[in-house]
Design a protein around this motif. Structure first.
Motif, short mmCIF file in Angstrom:
data_model
loop_
_atom_site.label_atom_id
_atom_site.label_comp_id
_atom_site.label_asym_id
_atom_site.label_seq_id
_atom_site.Cartn_x
_atom_site.Cartn_y
_atom_site.Cartn_z
N THR A 269 38.29 33.78 55.10
CA THR A 269 37.51 34.73 54.32
C THR A 269 38.38 35.89 53.86
O THR A 269 38.21 36.41 52.75
CB THR A 269 36.32 35.25 55.14
N VAL A 270 39.32 36.30 54.71
CA VAL A 270 40.23 37.38 54.33
C VAL A 270 40.94 37.01 53.03
O VAL A 270 41.09 37.83 52.11
CB VAL A 270 41.25 37.64 55.46
N ARG A 271 41.38 35.75 52.93
CA ARG A 271 42.10 35.33 51.72
C ARG A 271 41.15 35.12 50.54
O ARG A 271 41.51 35.38 49.39
CB ARG A 271 42.90 34.06 52.02
N LYS A 272 39.94 34.63 50.80
CA LYS A 272 38.96 34.49 49.73
C LYS A 272 38.66 35.85 49.10
O LYS A 272 38.53 35.96 47.86
CB LYS A 272 37.68 33.87 50.27
N VAL A 273 38.55 36.88 49.92
CA VAL A 273 38.29 38.22 49.40
C VAL A 273 39.47 38.68 48.56
O VAL A 273 39.29 39.27 47.47
CB VAL A 273 38.01 39.19 50.55
N ALA A 274 40.69 38.41 49.01
CA ALA A 274 41.87 38.82 48.25
C ALA A 274 41.93 38.11 46.90
O ALA A 274 42.22 38.74 45.87
CB ALA A 274 43.13 38.52 49.06
N ARG A 275 41.68 36.80 46.89
CA ARG A 275 41.72 36.06 45.62
C ARG A 275 40.68 36.61 44.65
O ARG A 275 40.95 36.81 43.45
CB ARG A 275 41.45 34.58 45.88
N THR A 276 39.48 36.84 45.16
CA THR A 276 38.38 37.28 44.30
C THR A 276 38.64 38.67 43.76
O THR A 276 38.46 38.93 42.55
CB THR A 276 37.06 37.22 45.07
N THR A 277 39.03 39.59 44.61
CA THR A 277 39.23 40.96 44.13
C THR A 277 40.42 41.05 43.18
O THR A 277 40.39 41.84 42.23
CB THR A 277 39.42 41.93 45.31
N ALA A 278 41.46 40.25 43.39
CA ALA A 278 42.56 40.22 42.43
C ALA A 278 42.06 39.76 41.07
O ALA A 278 42.43 40.32 40.03
CB ALA A 278 43.67 39.29 42.94
N ASN A 279 41.21 38.73 41.05
CA ASN A 279 40.60 38.28 39.80
C ASN A 279 39.83 39.39 39.12
O ASN A 279 39.90 39.59 37.91
CB ASN A 279 39.65 37.11 40.08
N MET A 280 39.01 40.08 39.91
CA MET A 280 38.12 41.08 39.33
C MET A 280 38.89 42.30 38.83
O MET A 280 38.51 42.89 37.82
CB MET A 280 37.05 41.48 40.34
N ILE A 281 39.94 42.68 39.51
CA ILE A 281 40.75 43.80 39.02
C ILE A 281 41.35 43.45 37.67
O ILE A 281 41.33 44.27 36.72
CB ILE A 281 41.86 44.14 40.04
N ALA A 282 41.87 42.23 37.53
CA ALA A 282 42.43 41.81 36.24
C ALA A 282 41.36 41.79 35.16
O ALA A 282 41.60 42.21 34.01
CB ALA A 282 43.07 40.43 36.39
N LEU A 283 40.16 41.34 35.49
CA LEU A 283 39.09 41.25 34.51
C LEU A 283 38.59 42.64 34.11
O LEU A 283 38.27 42.88 32.94
CB LEU A 283 37.95 40.41 35.08
N LEU A 284 38.53 43.55 35.04
CA LEU A 284 38.10 44.91 34.74
C LEU A 284 39.07 45.57 33.76
O LEU A 284 38.67 46.33 32.87
CB LEU A 284 38.00 45.74 36.02
N GLU A 285 40.36 45.28 33.91
CA GLU A 285 41.36 45.85 33.01
C GLU A 285 41.22 45.30 31.60
O GLU A 285 41.48 45.99 30.61
CB GLU A 285 42.77 45.58 33.55
#
Length: 1005
Positions: A269-285
């Motif tokens: 789950t720690v890695r799932k959270v990292a993958r997802t938040t990295a995606n979302m940061i890129a999308l927010l930009e």
């Protein structure tokens, strides 16, 4: 026109699938790939980047179950691609289009900076926009070969049993041109095609059909890129028609529901959270209107501790209002089974994390997937400063459709919270036309409210919202025939919903999910560890606070916070309910044992500081209740002059256990056939209906093995009455006890039935060596009592449930939750049944031939589901229950605490003066601790336990001044329930079930 529409839909589907979508990436060159396989558990990023690689080709097998492989991908951008947008396309061997339940990856740059996550619906990685030509591309992928666990019995749920055979085969690994105009054409056509499919037979549908037909005619299938603009021009008018003023309004919020453990372990789950938040940061930009929310404070903490570089990006996006922390709980917990203080700490630790890290306090509680909601939750929410709730799960109910989507929910004390169930009926909305149309059609508050929420994005490691979802939302912002869509934060949605819906309907009592009822029983070891941990934490806080105040000992604030957070984490709604893979529950039981050991040491040190192991203080006075003395005479109680405890033999080979308060007759089968309240000369059991009856049912639900038990399980039952042995275990003035041993199937059970001097209850200790599968074990206690309702303990009080099944709503509650007690009563007399670690139970009632009513309570002990853990509950289990005839609600509350408290340590020193005394037994102490801010102030939390009004005098036995009433974050707030002055004692007035938190600053004198 109907046939024409179908032909157009069929044509559109094929052209999209076979020509237009492939043209999004019209030119490509292969990426060179190499791989390193981590030998065991995941390694730090620096180690993964530096490890030596070996070449690997597309099509090669990789990835043992639960393994980690590091891929390096290299290429050179062709010179003639200058001016184009270039992406890397990385297919790790994805199977189908379902994200979150198979392999996943996180892409890094050579310097270790995360780029974005990879999953089946999000396989692209940005390279250049635009490219200059000749760029060297070097990417690293941390690839997790998580097994796609099938929903049937299997051994993939634990690394120890999953094997080592590779699970995946690398797919496409290419560098490609991204044709943005073709991509937009795909979004245009999909939005209009989906809308056309959902619209009724009207002019708008015909217009869209003709527009799509003209666009398809304009496309040269041999040159999609060259004709995409012309095709889009044919759709402009259809896409520009505005929505009607009365259209339903949907507030979209970016979302990724990530189960903190389920079909993967916590470390994943720690890695799932990292993958997802990295995606979302890129999308927010990339998308200025997009807003994303994440709810679980523990998952933010995962990032902070394990991926600080991503966490800093999250912090920046939070400060800009684009990445929105919401929910205010440490974890999206189950809410039925956690105890009172545990639910308090879910909020106090969760909300404090958001305040400390981001300066944000959310009014919203975000629990989209939790399996029903306890009736005590609204008060806890409001005491923590939250008054809004979102959930989706009640839409899963199988029997009754919940009558509202927006309403006020009232808890046991009268607290109300504004509640919304999104009518889109999913917390993974993709902005498809069918979902958006369903939300509008399904909304049950039409005419009174106009808006609903749509949590939008793939969950469970699926990476959250995608660029395609955002593109669809943009086209649906104001489109004729569709609800309107606007990106909003949860708070913005709730502000607008409350403003337009001033007087919504009210729902009183628990929000019961008519599904997943077996989660109250599955994985008994996890549940016992939770109950034990909750009580040990509260006891450790009490001892440590007392030692700090009385002896100046150091208060282990950091250790207690860490241990609380550990227990709270394991209350996640797929861990505590027992619905995770074997790996998760094996770790949970081990962690609970470690927590218990550490808390015992904290308590021991506090006792030592106080001058040796002590016999007090306790959170709750466990002394026996002072019921009236034994009555004289009476045929039914002829042996009432027996010693304090005794065992006598019956003519039929059974035994009678007796003390001055209770007489229990056990027949030669080891069943309790009589249980007499000697004080009231009242028989507890119905004629011919024995208690302590173990019953075994087949348990093969229609779906969701670990989650569900279906009502038809009751159709077949086996009473376990065969006896191996019945022996006297103890016969002394202090204790009378029998041992009962039985065998059944592949299992055995040993029970100890005991009465103790001065104790008005019969205690039943049950040890089961369980080796059954797809079976359900119950422990039955029939009662000769006429009651149309019964009380079941929940957080900070109890709720009443009917014993009858007049309506479909009552019929659906054939398995329900209790904490420490259930209580049945007729006017003037009642029975309390106490549990030390079980939660699930059922209640039935029948009318006998003699006109009396038999009401039967059955505790749910064990199950044997085979998915997701094929070995669920196998092995040795110990349970403790007790029956108290003649008990009122106050007795039930007291005995519930007493049975669950750890046995007090015996020592050499005198008892310790408690920090507080409370002069009304109806006002129960929930917690005594030092303040979380390290000030040394003493916190006392009490609640009214009986459902009536109560006044009490609270006397602190230490120097204090400036007493405050507080919220659950221990911040002073005014409360009219308490009359607070600088003088002590403190006088309080409490409403039914009201909880009250008091803060006592300490003085040096």
């Amino acid at each position: 026109m109907h046939d024409d529409r179908r032909l157009i839909e069929d044509r559109l589907a094929r052209v999209l699938r076979e020509r237009i979508v492939p043209a999004i990436h019209p030119r490509s060159v292969p990426l060179r790939a190499s791989i390193w396989v981590a030998p065991d558990e995941p390694v730090p990023v620096a180690e993964g980047l530096a490890a030596p690689r070996t070449p690997i080709e597309s099509g090669a097998e990789w990835g043992a179950p639960w393994g980690t492989s590091w891929l390096t991908l290299e290429a050179t951008v062709p010179e003639d691609w200058a001016g184009h947008t270039v992406e890397a396309l990385v297919d790790l061997g994805f199977e189908g289009g379902i994200p979150g339940f198979q392999c996943e990856g996180l892409v890094y740059r050579p310097d270790g900076t995360p780029v974005k996550g990879l999953h089946p619906r999000n396989q692209w990685v940005p390279v250049a926009a635009p490219a200059a030509g000749g760029e060297q591309v070097l990417l690293h992928v941390e690839a997790a070969s998580n097994p796609g666990i099938p929903f049937q019995p299997n051994d993939l749920g634990d690394k120890a049993t999953a094997g080592t055979r590779p699970l995946y085969r690398l797919g496409r690994l290419d560098l490609a041109i991204f044709d943005e105009e073709v991509w937009h054409l795909v979004q245009d056509l999909e939005v209009l095609g989906e809308l056309m499919h959902e619209l009724p037979e009207d002019t708008r549908r015909y217009e869209i059909a003709r527009a799509i037909e003209r666009a398809l005619d304009a496309i040269d299938l041999a040159d999609v890129g060259g004709t995409a603009t012309a095709a889009r021009d044919c759709l402009t008018e259809a896409l520009s028609r505005p929505a009607s003023a009365s259209a339903h309004r949907i507030s979209a919020i970016g979302h990724a529901h990530i189960d903190t453990a389920w079909l993967w372990p916590l470390r994943e789950t720690v890695r799932k959270v990292a993958r997802t938040t990295a995606n979302m940061i890129a999308l927010l930009e990339a998308e200025p209107e997009f807003v994303f929310t994440m709810s679980q404070a523990a998952q933010f903490d995962f990032l902070k501790q394990r991926h600080p570089e991503i966490y800093e990006q999250v912090r920046k996006a939070v400060s800009e209002g684009r990445f929105v922390p919401t929910g205010g709980m440490w974890i999206e917990a189950d809410t039925n089974m956690p105890g009172s203080e545990a639910m308090v700490r879910q909020f106090s630790f969760g909300k404090r994390f958001f305040l400390d890290e981001f300066g944000i306090e959310s009014r919203e509680v975000w629990l989209p997937d939790t399996f029903g909601f306890a009736a005590g939750l609204p008060q806890i929410m409001r005491a923590a400063g939250s008054d809004r709730l979102l959930t989706q799960k009640i839409s899963w109910s199988r029997t009754n459709s919940f009558p509202h989507h927006t309403f006020r929910w009232e808890g046991i004390d009268g607290s109300r919270v504004f509640t919304h169930f999104p009518p889109v009926d999913t917390y993974n909305c993709t902005m498809s036309g069918s979902e958006i149309a369903h939300a509008a059609r399904n909304f049950k508050d039409k005419g009174r409210a106009t808006r609903s929420l749509a949590p939008t994005g793939f969950g469970d490691g699926g990476g959250g919202t995608t660029r395609e979802m955002i593109a669809k939302a943009a086209r649906l912002r104001d489109l004729e025939g569709s609800p309107t869509v606007q990106w909003q934060s949860p708070a913005e949605f709730f502000d607008a919903a409350e403003a337009e819906y001033h007087d919504p309907p009210v729902w009183v009592g628990e929000l019961y999910l008519e599904l997943h009822r077996a989660t109250l029983t599955s994985q008994a070891g996890t549940k016992q560890g939770n109950r034990r941990g909750e009580h040990l934490l509260r006891e450790a806080e009490l001892w440590a606070a007392t030692a700090a105040v009385r002896a100046g000992a150091g208060y282990p604030l950091e250790a207690l916070e860490r241990l609380w957070k550990t227990v709270l984490l394991l209350q996640f709604h797929d861990i505590l309910p027992g619905s995770s893979i074997a790996w998760v529950h094996r770790e949970a039981e081990h962690t609970h044992a470690e927590v218990a050991t550490e808390l015992a040491e904290i308590t021991r040190r506090a006792q030592w500081a106080l001058g040796g192991e002590q016999t007090g203080p306790h959170l709750f006075n466990p002394a026996p209740h002072t019921w009236s003395s034994i009555p004289a005479g009476g045929a039914a109680i002829a042996d009432s002059a027996a010693p304090p405890c005794s065992v006598t033999t019956c003519d039929d080979g059974g035994y009678v256990l007796a003390n001055e308060l209770v007489r229990a007759e056990v027949d030669r089968r080891g069943l309790v056939v009589s249980l007499v309240d000697l004080t009231n000369r009242r028989e507890t059991l119905p004629p011919g209906a024995p208690a302590n009856l173990l019953q075994l049912h087949p348990d093969f639900p229609n779906a969701w093995d670990a989650w569900d038990v279906d009502a038809f399980y009751r159709n077949t039952v086996t009473d376990l009455i065969a006896l191996d042995s019945l022996t006297v275990l103890a016969d002394s003035p202090g204790t009378a006890a029998l041992r009962v041993v039985r065998s059944f199937g592949n299992s055995s059970v040993t029970q100890t039935l005991a009465l103790r001097a001065g104790d008005a209850g019969l205690t039943v200790d049950t040890e089961v060596d369980w080796h059954e599968t797809e079976k359900f074990l119950k422990l039955a206690f029939p009662l000769d009592i006429h009651a149309d309702r019964y009380a079941a303990e929940t957080q900070f009080g109890h709720l009443f449930r009917p014993t009858h099944t007049n309506t479909s709503w009552e019929q659906a509650k054939f398995e329900a939750c209790n904490h420490r007690f259930v209580h049945f009563a007729e006017p003037g007399w009642g029975v309390a049944l106490i549990s030390a670690s079980t939660y699930g139970h059922d209640v039935t009632r029948t009318v006998r031939d003699d006109g009396g009513t038999t009401t039967t309570l059955r505790f749910s002990l064990l199950r044997g589901p085979r998915f997701p853990d094929p070995h669920t509950d196998q092995g040795l289990h110990r349970f403790r229950h007790a029956v108290f005839p003649g008990a009122d609600l106050a007795d039930a509350v007291r005995e519930g605490y007493r049975l669950n408290l750890s046995a007090p340590e015996t020592g050499v020193a005198q008892p310790v003066l408690p920090l507080f005394t409370v002069d009304n037994d109806a006002v129960v102490t929930s917690a005594v601790k030092l303040a979380d801010d390290g000030s040394g102030d003493v916190i006392l939390r009490v609640y009214e336990s009986l459902g009536g009004r109560a006044t009490a005098v609270i006397t602190p036995h230490f120097g204090t001044a400036g007493i405050h009433t507080c919220d659950l974050l221990e911040r002073p707030v005014p409360d009219p329930a308490a009359t607070i002055t600088d003088e002590t004692p403190v006088h309080v007035r409490l409403r039914p079930f009201q909880l009250l938190t008091l803060r006592f600053p300490r003085t040096t004198t």
